[in-house]
Structure formats: C-alpha cells, structure tokens
Write a protein that holds these residues in place. Structure first.
Motif, mmCIF file in Angstrom:
data_model
loop_
_atom_site.group_PDB
_atom_site.id
_atom_site.type_symbol
_atom_site.label_atom_id
_atom_site.label_comp_id
_atom_site.label_asym_id
_atom_site.label_seq_id
_atom_site.Cartn_x
_atom_site.Cartn_y
_atom_site.Cartn_z
ATOM 1 N N SER A 71 16.532 3.960 74.789
ATOM 2 C CA SER A 71 16.951 5.438 74.487
ATOM 3 C C SER A 71 17.735 5.588 73.066
ATOM 4 O O SER A 71 17.648 6.726 72.980
ATOM 5 C CB SER A 71 18.028 5.682 75.697
ATOM 6 N N GLN A 72 18.535 4.578 72.839
ATOM 7 C CA GLN A 72 19.005 4.750 71.522
ATOM 8 C C GLN A 72 18.131 4.678 70.308
ATOM 9 O O GLN A 72 18.136 5.429 69.183
ATOM 10 C CB GLN A 72 19.852 3.286 71.125
ATOM 11 N N LEU A 73 16.852 3.981 70.560
ATOM 12 C CA LEU A 73 15.771 3.838 69.440
ATOM 13 C C LEU A 73 15.179 5.544 69.601
ATOM 14 O O LEU A 73 14.868 6.060 68.586
ATOM 15 C CB LEU A 73 14.643 3.024 69.682
ATOM 16 N N ALA A 74 14.949 5.907 70.827
ATOM 17 C CA ALA A 74 14.324 7.354 70.671
ATOM 18 C C ALA A 74 15.533 8.548 70.405
ATOM 19 O O ALA A 74 14.914 9.466 69.843
ATOM 20 C CB ALA A 74 13.815 7.564 72.434
ATOM 21 N N GLY A 75 16.682 8.179 70.595
ATOM 22 C CA GLY A 75 17.584 9.191 70.256
ATOM 23 C C GLY A 75 17.940 9.328 68.963
ATOM 24 O O GLY A 75 18.985 10.255 68.665
ATOM 25 N N ALA A 76 17.598 8.209 68.059
ATOM 26 C CA ALA A 76 18.101 8.222 66.664
ATOM 27 C C ALA A 76 17.687 9.574 65.869
ATOM 28 O O ALA A 76 16.608 10.225 66.283
ATOM 29 C CB ALA A 76 17.772 6.998 66.038
ATOM 30 N N ASP A 77 18.501 9.884 64.734
ATOM 31 C CA ASP A 77 18.063 10.834 63.867
ATOM 32 C C ASP A 77 16.779 10.550 63.303
ATOM 33 O O ASP A 77 15.921 11.507 63.007
ATOM 34 C CB ASP A 77 18.958 11.468 62.825
ATOM 35 N N ALA A 131 8.424 13.599 58.532
ATOM 36 C CA ALA A 131 9.696 14.178 58.091
ATOM 37 C C ALA A 131 9.818 15.756 58.187
ATOM 38 O O ALA A 131 10.950 16.075 58.637
ATOM 39 C CB ALA A 131 9.902 13.834 56.463
ATOM 40 N N GLY A 132 8.845 16.373 58.012
ATOM 41 C CA GLY A 132 8.847 17.714 58.342
ATOM 42 C C GLY A 132 9.183 18.073 59.696
ATOM 43 O O GLY A 132 9.848 19.088 59.971
ATOM 44 N N GLN A 133 8.583 17.246 60.719
ATOM 45 C CA GLN A 133 8.752 17.713 62.003
ATOM 46 C C GLN A 133 10.220 17.297 62.705
ATOM 47 O O GLN A 133 10.859 18.017 63.319
ATOM 48 C CB GLN A 133 7.789 16.862 62.960
ATOM 49 N N GLY A 176 15.703 19.113 63.836
ATOM 50 C CA GLY A 176 17.027 19.113 63.313
ATOM 51 C C GLY A 176 17.545 20.589 63.425
ATOM 52 O O GLY A 176 18.703 20.886 63.474
ATOM 53 N N ARG A 177 16.850 21.451 62.773
ATOM 54 C CA ARG A 177 17.152 23.091 62.551
ATOM 55 C C ARG A 177 17.217 23.620 63.931
ATOM 56 O O ARG A 177 17.881 24.910 64.017
ATOM 57 C CB ARG A 177 16.182 23.612 61.544
ATOM 58 N N ARG A 178 16.513 23.323 65.171
ATOM 59 C CA ARG A 178 16.312 23.874 66.284
ATOM 60 C C ARG A 178 17.693 23.713 67.019
ATOM 61 O O ARG A 178 18.499 22.773 66.696
ATOM 62 C CB ARG A 178 15.364 23.232 67.126
ATOM 63 N N ALA A 179 18.151 24.895 67.782
ATOM 64 C CA ALA A 179 19.562 24.745 68.485
ATOM 65 C C ALA A 179 19.594 23.617 69.469
ATOM 66 O O ALA A 179 18.700 23.328 70.136
ATOM 67 C CB ALA A 179 19.669 25.831 69.321
ATOM 68 N N SER A 180 20.566 22.797 69.242
ATOM 69 C CA SER A 180 20.659 21.620 70.265
ATOM 70 C C SER A 180 22.077 21.007 70.349
ATOM 71 O O SER A 180 23.110 21.567 69.706
ATOM 72 C CB SER A 180 20.263 20.437 69.511
#
Length: 396
Positions: A32-38, A78-80, A85-89
């Motif tokens: 989960s940490q690997l998947a949740g990293a930026d 990188a674009g994805q 990152g720009r989407r509401a979260s």
C-alpha cells in the motif's frame, strides 16, 4: 584441467520481523505504501521483512515489506501523475508544521496533517507537559515522606557470590545495609555476613548474621521503609531467615503504603520527577541509582523542595543558536495560542494574511482537560526589551 563445479547461490536472508512501524527502515515499504506514493512503484523482489499491523478488517496480521530499490516504477507517465495530482483529492502530502513534501499521504494528527517527525515532536512536547504537571504532586509526596518521624530511607548493596559452573546464581555473601531518617540523620550502616561459616569470599570486616540482624531490628523496626527498590532488602531478610536470624520489621501503626499517587517504585517516581525523555523513542529515561542512603535522601529532599513548575520551561519553543536574536534588535515574538481548533485556525489565518507568521512549532493537547489545544508559533513583532523571554500568550 578439470572445470570447477558451479557453486550454488547462497540462500536469501530470512525476512526480518518488526514489532512496530517506527522500527521499519526507511528503505522498506509495504504494497500500500508503494502504491500510495506520489511516484508509485510496483512491489517486486523477495519479501525482506514483516511488520505487525492490521488488515482491512481490523484484524492483526503481519504485513510484508519490500526493498524499495527492488521495486520498479509503475507504468504511469509523468503527465498522468501530474494530471492525477491536479484532480481533487483528500490526500494531503504537505506537512502543516514543517512544510515537508512527503511521499506518502499524511494522516490527520491533532489539528493538522503532520509528518512523522513533526508528530513525534508534538508527542514529546505533550509528554513533557504532563511530566511538568506531575512534579507538584511528586513534591507533596516526598515532603510527606520526609516530614514523617517514622520514615527510614534505606539503601542495600549486595555482595554477590560467583555463579556456579553451570551458571546458576548463588546466595549473596554479604550486604551493606544503610538507613537515614527523614532529616538525613544516620540510623544504620552495617555490613552483615549472609553466608555460612564455611563459605569463602565474604568481606573480612562483615559482622555475623546475628549481630547484623539485631542492628537491623533496632534501627528499622516500626519505621516506614523507603528504598530505591524493595528487592535487595527482601533478599537480605530472606537470607537472614535461612541462617536462623529472622528479621521481622513491622510497619508503623495506622499508616498506609508508600504513596497513593502512582503505583510505582521510588526509582520510577524519581524518573518521573527528572522527566528526561529519550529523544528517539520518547520513553522516560531511568535515572542512575543514587548509590547510598544519604544520597537517596538528598534526591527526595530535592523533589520535596521542587517549587511550582507550571511556568518552568517552555516545551517546544527551544531555538537553535543560529535563530537567536541579539538583545535590542529582536523582531520576533514567541506566541502561545490556547483554545479550540476553530479559534486557533482563525488566529493563524489572521497572522498569515497579515504576513506576520514566521514559524509554527507544534500543536499539542492543552494541560486542561477537554478539546483545547496549545499551538506554539513565532510571529513578527516589535522588540520586547522589557520581556526577557520575548514571549506572549493568546487564549481563543
């Protein structure tokens, strides 16, 4: 020349087990940490460790850990990642205290999302405040002990015998038993032999078990015994009984136990009074033993003489030397904000809009019970030459 037989590869090291997340090295991560990293990664390579945790149902489980360098980046470009990152979260990665740009999402700790380091600092400060509060009760406890005419502060130093060839412990050879009363006056200082007449190794100047037992009865019977640890005195009494010299020490009539404040030994209360925390673990450091009865009495005297420490020290406001301002040219004020989450947020927003907020040290629980918190901040302000602490307090 014959070819060498190919050597087998050594077996991979066994996974390491960690009891808590704070023990896990920085270079290891869960799925989960690997998947949740930026910058997420795919779990790969062998499982190199496990940490105790909970599954999605809240049940205890061992969570597998992977070496981050063994885990390749996911297929996201990188674009994805930038678009995501720009989407509401609801994921927050910026620490509200130090501004760290964290790789993992931050949990809401206290009033604000904090990184692990800032959360650790806030918990240390909260513990410091609690220990500071407890010193007043400890002072009352020690003062009551020393004012009691029946008090005897005892120290026992055992002379241990060498262990057997099989490693078993032998009974002690002798013991020095010291005691002083509540005023520090000597009551007892005797070196008593605890070994039989045919046992070698006991100090030559030790008195016999009969003489030592008589001295202990005369000095300690009917007194309220206060010791660093009860076990050494118990070992002496048990050994004297085995040698046919029982020492029955009666407690003073109508008096209770050592203290009603904490179910702890004297050594633990001294640790609470000193209040020295390990900066890494946050655990209370155990003080060095005083070593003699009069030194233990002196420690209790210092505890009893502790004044009201509610204003002693300002947890969380220490600054490194390069942040100190010379007298006469101070342009910063250390501000303590006490109040509700909404009121604190309003004050911080006002200071930010005015451009006066310099640093936010930490938010910790207030000393009073309830939902109130304390936030330590540094703000821009005029020099306060009349106030040597250069500090102010606000309640909201």
């Amino acid at each position: 020349m014959a070819e060498h037989e190919p050597q087998e590869a050594p077996p991979p090291p066994k996974p390491v087990y960690y009891r808590r997340w704070s023990e896990v090295p920085w270079g290891l991560a869960s799925r989960s940490q690997l998947a949740g990293a930026d910058l997420p990664r795919e779990p790969a390579g062998p499982v190199v460790g496990y940490v105790a945790g909970e599954d999605w149902r809240g049940k205890d489980t061992d969570i597998p850990l992977y070496r981050v360098t063994d885990c390749p980046p996911t297929g996201a470009s990188a674009g994805q990642l930038a678009a995501a990152g720009r989407r509401a979260s609801t994921t927050v990665r910026v620490c509200a205290d130090c501004g760290a740009q964290c790789q993992q999402g931050l949990a809401q700790r206290g009033l604000r999302p904090r990184c692990v380091a800032c959360n650790h600092i806030a918990r240390l400060i909260a513990k410091q405040i609690g220990l500071r509060q407890g010193r007043a009760a400890l002072a009352e406890w020690a003062a009551a002990l020393l004012a009691d005419e029946a008090t005897a502060v005892v120290w026992v130093e055992l002379h241990e015998a060498p262990r057997t060839a099989a490693g078993r412990a032998r009974p002690p050879l002798a013991a020095r038993v010291q005691a002083v009363d509540g005023s520090g006056r000597r009551l007892l200082d005797v070196l008593v032999r605890l070994a039989g007449p045919r046992t070698s190794g006991a100090p030559a100047d030790a008195v016999s078990a009969a003489e030592g037992a008589a001295a202990m009865r005369a000095a300690l019977d009917g007194r309220r015994l206060i010791g660093w640890d009860a076990r050494p005195l118990g070992a002496v009494v048990d050994r004297l009984a085995a040698l046919g010299e029982p020492v029955k020490l009666t407690a003073p009539t109508g008096r209770g136990g050592v203290s009603d404040y904490w179910p702890a030994t004297v050594s633990e209360r001294v640790a609470q009074w000193r209040g020295e925390l390990d900066p890494v673990t946050g655990w209370l450091r155990q003080p060095w033993p005083p070593g003699t009865a009069d030194r233990l009495w002196l420690t209790l005297r210092r505890i009893a003489d502790t004044s009201d420490a509610s204003d002693a020290g300002r947890p969380g406001l220490s600054l490194p030397p390069d942040h100190q301002v010379e007298p006469g040219v101070r342009d910063e004020v250390r501000l303590t904000i006490t109040g509700s989450a909404a009121g604190t947020a309003e004050v911080l927003e006002t200071l930010t809009r005015a451009g006066r907020l310099r640093r936010t040290a930490a938010t910790v629980p207030a000393r009073e019970e309830g939902e109130r918190h304390v936030t330590y901040v540094t703000v821009e302000g005029a020099a306060l030459d009349h106030d040597p602490t250069n500090a102010a307090e606000v309640s909201v």
